[in-house]
Enzyme design. Structure first.
Site, PDB file in Angstrom:
ATOM      1  N   SER A  25      11.348   6.483   8.677  1.00 54.69           N
ATOM      2  CA  SER A  25      11.068   6.121  10.061  1.00 54.69           C
ATOM      3  C   SER A  25      11.528   4.695  10.317  1.00 54.69           C
ATOM      4  O   SER A  25      11.269   3.797   9.520  1.00 54.69           O
ATOM      5  CB  SER A  25       9.564   6.240  10.332  1.00 54.69           C
ATOM      6  OG  SER A  25       9.281   5.820  11.656  1.00 54.69           O
ATOM      7  N   CYS A  70      -1.624   5.746   9.832  1.00 50.89           N
ATOM      8  CA  CYS A  70      -0.473   5.049  10.417  1.00 50.89           C
ATOM      9  C   CYS A  70      -0.913   3.760  11.082  1.00 50.89           C
ATOM     10  O   CYS A  70      -1.851   3.743  11.867  1.00 50.89           O
ATOM     11  CB  CYS A  70       0.190   5.899  11.499  1.00 50.89           C
ATOM     12  SG  CYS A  70       0.762   7.488  10.953  1.00 50.89           S
ATOM     13  N   CYS A  92       3.359   8.395   1.170  1.00 46.89           N
ATOM     14  CA  CYS A  92       3.866   7.461   2.178  1.00 46.89           C
ATOM     15  C   CYS A  92       4.161   6.132   1.480  1.00 46.89           C
ATOM     16  O   CYS A  92       3.276   5.517   0.895  1.00 46.89           O
ATOM     17  CB  CYS A  92       2.844   7.303   3.304  1.00 46.89           C
ATOM     18  SG  CYS A  92       3.367   6.154   4.592  1.00 46.89           S
ATOM     19  N   CYS A 129       5.632  -6.961   7.437  1.00 49.74           N
ATOM     20  CA  CYS A 129       6.664  -6.456   8.354  1.00 49.74           C
ATOM     21  C   CYS A 129       7.019  -7.534   9.361  1.00 49.74           C
ATOM     22  O   CYS A 129       6.166  -8.301   9.794  1.00 49.74           O
ATOM     23  CB  CYS A 129       6.174  -5.208   9.090  1.00 49.74           C
ATOM     24  SG  CYS A 129       7.494  -4.374  10.019  1.00 49.74           S
ATOM     25  N   CYS A 183       5.232  -5.011  16.162  1.00 52.92           N
ATOM     26  CA  CYS A 183       4.719  -4.044  17.129  1.00 52.92           C
ATOM     27  C   CYS A 183       3.255  -4.381  17.422  1.00 52.92           C
ATOM     28  O   CYS A 183       2.472  -4.630  16.509  1.00 52.92           O
ATOM     29  CB  CYS A 183       4.846  -2.625  16.573  1.00 52.92           C
ATOM     30  SG  CYS A 183       6.546  -2.188  16.177  1.00 52.92           S
ATOM     31  N   GLU A 216       0.836  -1.189   0.000  1.00 55.89           N
ATOM     32  CA  GLU A 216       0.000   0.000   0.000  1.00 55.89           C
ATOM     33  C   GLU A 216       0.876   1.246   0.000  1.00 55.89           C
ATOM     34  O   GLU A 216       1.921   1.276   0.637  1.00 55.89           O
ATOM     35  CB  GLU A 216      -0.928  -0.034   1.205  1.00 55.89           C
ATOM     36  CG  GLU A 216      -1.825  -1.260   1.111  1.00 55.89           C
ATOM     37  CD  GLU A 216      -2.815  -1.411   2.239  1.00 55.89           C
ATOM     38  OE1 GLU A 216      -2.725  -0.666   3.232  1.00 55.89           O
ATOM     39  OE2 GLU A 216      -3.680  -2.276   2.108  1.00 55.89           O
ATOM     40  N   CYS A 235       0.186  -2.441  15.714  1.00 53.89           N
ATOM     41  CA  CYS A 235       0.229  -2.149  14.270  1.00 53.89           C
ATOM     42  C   CYS A 235      -0.385  -3.278  13.455  1.00 53.89           C
ATOM     43  O   CYS A 235      -0.060  -4.445  13.644  1.00 53.89           O
ATOM     44  CB  CYS A 235       1.675  -1.921  13.833  1.00 53.89           C
ATOM     45  SG  CYS A 235       1.844  -1.568  12.070  1.00 53.89           S
TER      46      CYS A 235
HETATM   47  N1  SAH Z   1       8.571   0.308  10.549  1.00 51.38           N
HETATM   48  C1  SAH Z   1       8.877   1.717  10.575  1.00 51.38           C
HETATM   49  C2  SAH Z   1       8.127   2.470   9.525  1.00 51.38           C
HETATM   50  C3  SAH Z   1       6.621   2.528   9.722  1.00 51.38           C
HETATM   51  S1  SAH Z   1       6.207   4.104  10.280  1.00 51.38           S
HETATM   52  C4  SAH Z   1       8.629   2.249  11.984  1.00 51.38           C
HETATM   53  O1  SAH Z   1       8.091   1.526  12.806  1.00 51.38           O
HETATM   54  O2  SAH Z   1       8.996   3.374  12.291  1.00 51.38           O
HETATM   55  C5  SAH Z   1       4.621   3.863  10.933  1.00 51.38           C
HETATM   56  C6  SAH Z   1       4.426   4.683  12.188  1.00 51.38           C
HETATM   57  O3  SAH Z   1       3.086   4.451  12.635  1.00 51.38           O
HETATM   58  C7  SAH Z   1       5.349   4.240  13.314  1.00 51.38           C
HETATM   59  O4  SAH Z   1       5.799   5.357  14.011  1.00 51.38           O
HETATM   60  C8  SAH Z   1       4.416   3.419  14.199  1.00 51.38           C
HETATM   61  O5  SAH Z   1       4.844   3.446  15.534  1.00 51.38           O
HETATM   62  C9  SAH Z   1       3.091   4.074  13.969  1.00 51.38           C
HETATM   63  N2  SAH Z   1       1.948   3.177  14.177  1.00 51.38           N
HETATM   64  C10 SAH Z   1       1.925   1.842  14.056  1.00 51.38           C
HETATM   65  N3  SAH Z   1       0.701   1.368  14.324  1.00 51.38           N
HETATM   66  C11 SAH Z   1      -0.074   2.429  14.631  1.00 51.38           C
HETATM   67  C12 SAH Z   1      -1.453   2.591  14.974  1.00 51.38           C
HETATM   68  N4  SAH Z   1      -2.262   1.542  15.072  1.00 51.38           N
HETATM   69  N5  SAH Z   1      -1.912   3.829  15.200  1.00 51.38           N
HETATM   70  C13 SAH Z   1      -1.091   4.896  15.077  1.00 51.38           C
HETATM   71  N6  SAH Z   1       0.207   4.807  14.741  1.00 51.38           N
HETATM   72  C14 SAH Z   1       0.719   3.590  14.529  1.00 51.38           C
END
Ligand code: SAH
Length: 395
Positions: A238, A380, A150, A157, A161, A96, A164
Site C-alpha cells: 500500500s 490500521c 502486516c 513515517c 497523514c 511493529e 494516522c
Molecule cells: N504508508 C502506506 C502504508 C500504510 S497502510 C499507505 O499510506 O498506504 C495503512 C493504511 O491504514 C492506509 O491505507 C491508511 O490510510 C490507513 N490508516 C491510517 N491511519 C488510520 C486510522 N487511524 N484508522 C484506520 N485506517 C488508517
C-alpha cells in the site's frame, strides 16, 4: 568485508551469498545451505547451521557475519487472535509487525478472498463474504486457515497523514531489506508456520511508506518470493501515493499487488488529510493508477479511511465513484481506528454501510475492513510502538 564490520546474512540474495562463500574458499553448494538455513529454517545463529563444517562457521563468525534475525521484544495478543509484535534491531530502533490469523475481511493479498469475486451483482458479499467462504483448508488444531502478516517498511513515517498515529513519530530511518524480511522470518518462527505449506499473505501496510524506501522494499519482495517461498500473488503493498514510484513499480517483473490510500474524494479534502496531495494531486495519482499495467484479473485496491462527518457523506462516495469510474478498481473502506492525538471520530456503522452502497451501486466492488486488534493498538493507523498500553486511553 573487514573483521570489524558486522554483516547480516538476512537481506543478502543468492548472488551475494555465493560471493561470500567463494571468498571464504568454500565449495559453491554451501551457498544453498546458507540460504536454506537463513530463509527456510530461520536459525538464530550461524552456530546452529549443522550442515556447515565447524571451520567455516567459525570463519564466518570471525568475519563478523551473523544471521541478523531481529529480536521479538514484546508481544501483545488481542481478543480476536491478532498479535502485535514489537521487533527490535541492533541499533535500538524498533518497528511493529502484526500477525492476523484468518485475514482481515478486506485485502488479504492472496487473490482468493471473497473480496476478489464479489461484484455489484452480489452486494450481500460485503463484509461477511469471508465468513461465507467454505473453509477448505481450515486447520482445526490451530483455529485458522490462513494468516496475514502486516510488515513495516520504515521506522516511523514521513508522510504526515492527519488521521494516522505512525505519522506522529516522524521518520527515524529506512529499514534495510534484511530488516523487512527479518520481520517475516521472526513472526513465522514464533508462530511455527512455513509458507507455502501454510497459507501466509503479506501486506506491506505497517509503519512507514514502502515507496519512500523503494529499493530495500523491492529487494525484500524478491527475497520473500525466491527464498522464503511466498508467492507474489499473496502480497499487497500500500502506498500513500508516491506517483513516480507507482510508475516504477508497474515495470517490476516480480511485484505484489498494488493498493493506494485514497482517503478523500476531492483535492481540497485530500490535501487537508494527506499533505502529500499538494505534490501529487488526484489527477496525477489517478493517471498513474489508470496507466498501471495490471495482470489478468487483477484490480487496484483503493483504501478509504472513513472519518465521521469529514469524508464519509454519500456525496463523497459519489465523488469517489466518479474518480474510479474507468478504473479496474476495488475499494476497501476502513472506519477510523481512533488513537490519542487524532482529532477525528469513527463513523457509525450505518454511515459506513451507506457509503459502501453508493459505490456498489456504481459498480465498484467495495468491502468494509473488519478492524483487527484494536484493543491492542494493532489496527490500521495505530502502529506507534505503544509499549505502555496502560498510558493510552481505551480505544
Ligand atoms: N504508508 C502506506 C502504508 C500504510 S497502510 C499507505 O499510506 O498506504 C495503512 C493504511 O491504514 C492506509 O491505507 C491508511 O490510510 C490507513 N490508516 C491510517 N491511519 C488510520 C486510522 N487511524 N484508522 C484506520 N485506517 C488508517
Amino acid at each position: 568485508m573487514t573483521n570489524s564490520s558486522q554483516v547480516a546474512l538476512l537481506g543478502l540474495d543468492r548472488t551475494e551469498i555465493a560471493a561470500l562463500v567463494e571468498s571464504a574458499g568454500e565449495p559453491a553448494y554451501r551457498a544453498q545451505q546458507l540460504l536454506e538455513a537463513v530463509y527456510r529454517q530461520r536459525v538464530d545463529s550461524i552456530e546452529q547451521i549443522s550442515t556447515l563444517p565447524q571451520q567455516f562457521r567459525a570463519g564466518l563468525a570471525q568475519k563478523g557475519v551473523s544471521i541478523g534475525l531481529p529480536a521479538i521484544e514484546q508481544r501483545f495478543v488481542s481478543q480476536d487472535g491478532t498479535v502485535r509484535y514489537l521487533i527490535g534491531f541492533p541499533d535500538g530502533q524498533s518497528v511493529e509487525t502484526v500477525w492476523m490469523p484468518e485475514g482481515d475481511g478486506g485485502e488479504a493479498g492472496d487473490g482468493s478472498e471473497a473480496g476478489d469475486s464479489a461484484s455489484a451483482a452480489e452486494p450481500s458479499l460485503g463484509r461477511t463474504g469471508e465468513d461465507a467462504r467454505p473453509h477448505t483448508f481450515w486447520n482445526a488444531a490451530r483455529g485458522w486457515d490462513r494468516a496475514t502478516i502486516c510488515i513495516s517498511s520504515q521506522v516511523g513515517c514521513a508522510v504526515d497523514c492527519q488521521f494516522c498515529l505512525t505519522a506522529l513519530l516522524g521518520v527515524k530511518r529506512n529499514l534495510s531489506a534484511g530488516e523487512i524480511v527479518g520481520q517475516v522470518c521472526a513472526v513465522l518462527k514464533d508462530q511455527k508456520v512455513s509458507p507455502p505449506e501454510d497459507r501466509i499473505n503479506l501486506v506491506f501496510m505497517g509503519m512507514g511508506e514502502p515507496f519512500l524506501n523503494y529499493d530495500n522494499f523491492m529487494k525484500a519482495v524478491r527475497l520473500l518470493v525466491q527464498e522464503v517461498g511466498v508467492a507474489e500473488s499473496r502480497m499487497t503493498v500500500s502506498t500513500a501515493g508516491i506517483v513516480p514510484r507507482i510508475h516504477d513499480f508497474g515495470e517490476e517483473p516480480v511485484r505484489p499487488k498494488l493498493a493506494i490510500s485514497l482517503n478523500a474524494s476531492n483535492d481540497e479534502l485530500r490535501t487537508r488529510l494527506m499533505p502529500l496531495n499538494r505534490k501529487w494531486n488526484l489527477e496525477k495519482l489517478l493517471a498513474a493508477a489508470g496507466n498501471f499495467p495490471l495482470r489478468h484479473r487483477e484490480r487496484i485496491t483503493f483504501e478509504y479511511v472513513l472519518l465521521n462527518e469529514v469524508n464519509d457523506a454519500p456525496e463523497n462516495a459519489k465523488e469517489v465513484a466518479e474518480l474510479l469510474r474507468r478504473m479496474r478498481a476495488k475499494v476497501n473502506l476502513i472506519a477510523l481506528n481512533p488513537g490519542p492525538g487524532i482529532d477525528f471520530s469513527t463513523p457509525a456503522a450505518e454511515r459506513v454501510a451507506a457509503f459502501q452502497q453508493v459505490l456498489i451501486a456504481a459498480g465498484i466492488p467495495t468491502f468494509v475492513r473488519r478492524p483487527r486488534g484494536r484493543d491492542i493498538y494493532a489496527a490500521c493507523g495505530q502502529l506507534k510502538r505503544t509499549v505502555a498500553l496502560a498510558t493510552m486511553p481505551a480505544p
